[in-house]
Design an enzyme around this catalytic site. Structure first.
Site, PDB file in Angstrom:
ATOM      1  N   GLY A  18       0.921  -1.325  -0.071  1.00 23.55           N
ATOM      2  CA  GLY A  18       0.047   0.020   0.064  1.00 23.55           C
ATOM      3  C   GLY A  18       0.901   0.992   0.071  1.00 23.55           C
ATOM      4  N   ASP A  71      -5.493   0.751   3.185  1.00 22.86           N
ATOM      5  CA  ASP A  71      -4.847   1.213   2.398  1.00 22.86           C
ATOM      6  C   ASP A  71      -5.572   2.663   1.516  1.00 22.86           C
ATOM      7  OD1 ASP A  71      -2.467  -0.136   2.455  1.00 22.86           O
ATOM      8  OD2 ASP A  71      -3.271  -1.749   1.176  1.00 22.86           O
ATOM      9  N   ILE A 147      -4.818 -18.709  -3.688  1.00 27.41           N
ATOM     10  CA  ILE A 147      -5.859 -19.217  -4.328  1.00 27.41           C
ATOM     11  C   ILE A 147      -6.761 -17.879  -4.828  1.00 27.41           C
ATOM     12  CG2 ILE A 147      -7.942 -20.471  -4.580  1.00 27.41           C
ATOM     13  CD1 ILE A 147      -6.359 -22.565  -3.071  1.00 27.41           C
ATOM     14  N   THR A 190      12.382 -14.184  -3.792  1.00 26.55           N
ATOM     15  CA  THR A 190      11.724 -13.252  -4.861  1.00 26.55           C
ATOM     16  C   THR A 190      11.850 -14.062  -6.256  1.00 26.55           C
ATOM     17  OG1 THR A 190      12.560 -11.371  -3.752  1.00 26.55           O
ATOM     18  CG2 THR A 190      12.259 -11.126  -6.256  1.00 26.55           C
ATOM     19  N   CYS A 376     -15.333   9.088  18.801  1.00 24.81           N
ATOM     20  CA  CYS A 376     -16.465   8.391  18.767  1.00 24.81           C
ATOM     21  C   CYS A 376     -16.713   7.614  20.075  1.00 24.81           C
ATOM     22  CB  CYS A 376     -16.169   7.412  17.493  1.00 24.81           C
ATOM     23  SG  CYS A 376     -17.737   6.879  16.894  1.00 24.81           S
ATOM     24  N   LEU A 377     -16.404   6.228  20.256  1.00 21.74           N
ATOM     25  CA  LEU A 377     -16.545   5.641  21.529  1.00 21.74           C
ATOM     26  C   LEU A 377     -15.860   6.653  22.442  1.00 21.74           C
ATOM     27  CD1 LEU A 377     -17.530   3.501  23.151  1.00 21.74           C
ATOM     28  CD2 LEU A 377     -15.480   2.073  22.884  1.00 21.74           C
ATOM     29  N   GLY A 378     -14.850   7.381  22.406  1.00 18.43           N
ATOM     30  CA  GLY A 378     -13.874   8.146  23.329  1.00 18.43           C
ATOM     31  C   GLY A 378     -14.616   9.452  23.649  1.00 18.43           C
ATOM     32  N   MET A 379     -15.783   9.740  22.753  1.00 17.89           N
ATOM     33  CA  MET A 379     -16.642  10.863  23.317  1.00 17.89           C
ATOM     34  C   MET A 379     -17.775  10.244  24.051  1.00 17.89           C
ATOM     35  SD  MET A 379     -19.278  13.408  21.304  1.00 17.89           S
ATOM     36  CE  MET A 379     -21.128  12.709  21.722  1.00 17.89           C
ATOM     37  N   HIS A 502     -14.924  11.053  13.277  1.00 20.23           N
ATOM     38  CA  HIS A 502     -13.586  10.444  13.104  1.00 20.23           C
ATOM     39  C   HIS A 502     -12.893  11.332  12.472  1.00 20.23           C
ATOM     40  CE1 HIS A 502     -14.375   6.268  14.741  1.00 20.23           C
ATOM     41  NE2 HIS A 502     -15.480   6.191  14.280  1.00 20.23           N
ATOM     42  N   GLU A 504      -9.650  11.572  12.408  1.00 24.72           N
ATOM     43  CA  GLU A 504      -8.450  11.131  11.887  1.00 24.72           C
ATOM     44  C   GLU A 504      -8.446  10.600  10.504  1.00 24.72           C
ATOM     45  OE1 GLU A 504     -10.697   9.777  13.886  1.00 24.72           O
ATOM     46  OE2 GLU A 504     -10.774   7.434  13.882  1.00 24.72           O
TER      47      GLU A 504
HETATM   48  N1  GLN Z   1     -19.629   1.420  19.319  1.00 23.06           N
HETATM   49  C1  GLN Z   1     -19.920   2.811  19.219  1.00 23.06           C
HETATM   50  C2  GLN Z   1     -21.144   3.037  18.302  1.00 23.06           C
HETATM   51  O1  GLN Z   1     -21.591   2.077  17.489  1.00 23.06           O
HETATM   52  C3  GLN Z   1     -18.861   3.685  18.836  1.00 23.06           C
HETATM   53  C4  GLN Z   1     -18.436   3.307  17.373  1.00 23.06           C
HETATM   54  C5  GLN Z   1     -17.139   3.855  17.057  1.00 23.06           C
HETATM   55  O2  GLN Z   1     -16.406   4.317  17.890  1.00 23.06           O
HETATM   56  N2  GLN Z   1     -16.567   3.968  15.782  1.00 23.06           N
HETATM   57  O3  GLN Z   1     -21.746   4.107  18.304  1.00 23.06           O
END
Ligand code: GLN
Length: 534
Positions: A18, A71, A147, A190, A376-379, A502, A504
């Site tokens: 990649g 990638d 395969i 190779t 995300c889950l971090g929020m 996200h 990122e």
């Molecule tokens: N599991 C959580 C949700 O579905 C967070 C998802 C994530 O962090 N991408 O809302």
């Protein structure tokens, strides 16, 4: 006429195919060519969205909401371009399309076969992606000899037959291992892998050799002779200090000149100045900072690829080296594991393993005034923590983890409640977010409306919004059309920001994401307040 470059991999997986494909794309783009990128994955899943990150690394989400191979993240970061649904497809998607056409009767009377029906479908996807490009770079997943990848390689071979030698090029990325005991580089793997390719009817034009040590002239001559490629087309790709250095390494050996000559491309002079300057900044940082990344796939770095890269980009912006310390949130005594970190990042995730630890980490960040970025889950864990420990709603939770909680501060919207199927049914892709003035988010973005990419099922439950705001949670971003909470912050905290999306996926080495940039700035400030003034 669009030219095609097929990139295949030999000997072992994880060779950085990649990165090689992205680097070729970057070099050709730097010569003024319009480049399209495509990744084929030979597995039967229709997309990687349902796969465990241990199996396949991060799922990269595009603007149009496709769940794709990681990638594509490299393609976006190296080419500073946006990928879409069609830039990645799997064997599953190909078979699904062919079988549904068979059911409709499109092939009435015929026996539907791998050749020509599956290969025709693959070729039509190769062609669809590159309508207005000068060059299309097609990376074929897997390793030659598998395969699964055979139909893709067969389709690539046919493209060469139909397009002619000036229009189709084959690049093989392979491994030249160094045997410590005899202190020798070995060409045999190779030779075997190129032999396999030739059995299928593909003669590679260029081989890119991954190795720990430089290839001397003798090894290059041997590879050239046995693999039937000219010496100047044996390119070495030694382990680099950063992936962003790879295009420059390949350029030094004339890889772009080779490609341009072989494909008879008309190009402009090269423009790699700003990329080179970026790599220089990365190479010579002036300060350093440690970010604790609190997740659950901490042994497997590919699971958080874009998050890691975004931290690297933010580091470049501040001429700082960002060390990432992976903290497994199922471990005991998280406080000691966070010691010395300038900032804490809780990335996205699914499933309840490690969730209580993440909630604990959010508490430590809030109470100890440590810069925090939640994704995300971090929020969601930051919101749960706030509800439990500030609002004193002891059993507050997300219904993902406790469907019977009396305080479902994170919950499904009614439309998600009806969804049963797991594939491509989350809230996916780009949504507009209105950013409130006088907040950290507004300070970072410098504007009132942004677009960010999503991949989640659960949302902030607006029933709890008022009491939370009264207790000091700042809602600094919302998706106005549905009144959904997208960004939260903490009043009085030096830098605590968590997002439902996200960011990122949108960070680039030459254009770091503003939230990552400011998060790392806050972490640097905490690490050495005198030396670092924002
Ligand atoms: N599991 C959580 C949700 O579905 C967070 C998802 C994530 O962090 N991408 O809302």
């Amino acid at each position: 006429m669009i030219k095609y470059i097929f990139v295949t991999g030999g000997v072992v997986s994880s060779l950085g195919k990649g990165i090689s494909a992205s680097s070729i794309g970057k070099l050709l783009q730097a010569r003024g060519l319009k480049v399209a990128m495509l990744k084929c994955d030979p597995y039967i899943n229709v997309d990687p969205g349902t796969m465990n990150p241990f199996q396949h690394g991060e799922v990269f989400v595009t603007e149009d909401g496709a769940e794709t191979d990681l990638d594509l993240g490299h393609y976006e970061r190296f080419l500073n371009a946006e990928m879409r649904q069609g830039n990645n497809f799997t064997a599953g998607k190909v078979y699904e399309a062919v079988i549904s056409r068979e059911r409709k009767g499109d092939f009435l009377g015929a026996t539907v076969q791998v050749i020509p029906h599956i290969t025709d479908e693959i070729k039509s996807r190769f062609r669809a992606i590159s309508k207005d490009a000068d060059v299309a770079i097609v990376e074929i997943g897997g390793t030659v000899g598998d395969i699964e990848s055979l139909p893709f390689l067969e389709a690539a071979r046919q493209m060469g037959l139909e397009g002619g030698r000036d229009n189709v090029l084959y690049v093989h990325v392979t491994l030249v291992p160094f045997i410590k005991a005899s202190e020798e580089l070995k060409t045999k793997p190779t030779q075997h892998s190129v032999g396999k390719l030739r059995e299928i009817g593909i003669n590679p034009d260029i081989i890119i050799c991954r190795s720990e040590k430089p290839l001397n002239a003798e090894i290059k001559a041997k590879l050239s002779l046995f693999c039937n490629v000219p010496k100047e087309s044996v390119i070495e790709a030694q382990d680099a200090f950063s992936i962003y250095e790879v295009p420059l390494m390949l350029h030094k050996q004339g890889l772009d000149d080779q490609i341009i000559m072989l494909l008879r491309l008309r190009t402009h002079s090269k423009d790699l100045e700003s990329w080179t300057a970026m790599v220089e900044r990365l190479r010579k940082p002036k300060r350093e900072v440690t970010i604790a990344l609190a997740g659950k796939y901490t042994d497997y770095k590919d699971a958080y690829k874009s998050v890691n890269e975004s931290l690297v980009h933010a580091g470049i912006a501040h001429s700082a080296r960002v060390h990432v310390r992976f903290v497994e949130t199922t471990d005991p005594d998280l406080e000691s594991k966070l010691a010395g970190a300038g900032g804490i990042l809780v990335p996205g995730g699914f499933g309840d393993r490690g969730v209580e630890g993440k909630i604990e980490v959010a508490r430590l960040a809030r109470e100890n005034r440590i810069p925090y970025l939640g994704l995300c889950l971090g929020m969601q864990v930051a919101v749960i923590e706030f509800a439990r420990n500030v609002l004193k709603l002891k059993d507050a939770h997300s219904t993902e983890f406790d469907p019977r909680t009396r305080h479902p501060v994170i919950d499904l919207l009614p439309e998600q409640k009806a969804v049963r199927a797991k594939g491509a049914t989350m809230r996916l892709g780009t949504y507009e977010c209105a950013v409130r003035k006088d907040t950290l988010a507004h300070q970072a973005y410098g504007c009132a409306a942004v677009k960010e990419r999503h991949r989640h099922r659960y949302e902030f439950n607006n029933k709890f919004r008022k009491p939370m705001e009264e207790a000091g949670l700042v809602v600094s971003g919302t998706y106005a059309a549905k009144s959904l909470v997208e960004i939260v912050e903490l009043k009085g905290h030096p830098w605590f920001l968590a997002v439902q999306f996200h960011p990122e996926f949108k960070s680039r080495p030459e254009a770091p994401h503003p939230l990552f940039r400011d998060f790392v700035a806050a972490a640097l400030e905490r690490t050495s307040p005198q030396a670092y003034a924002r």
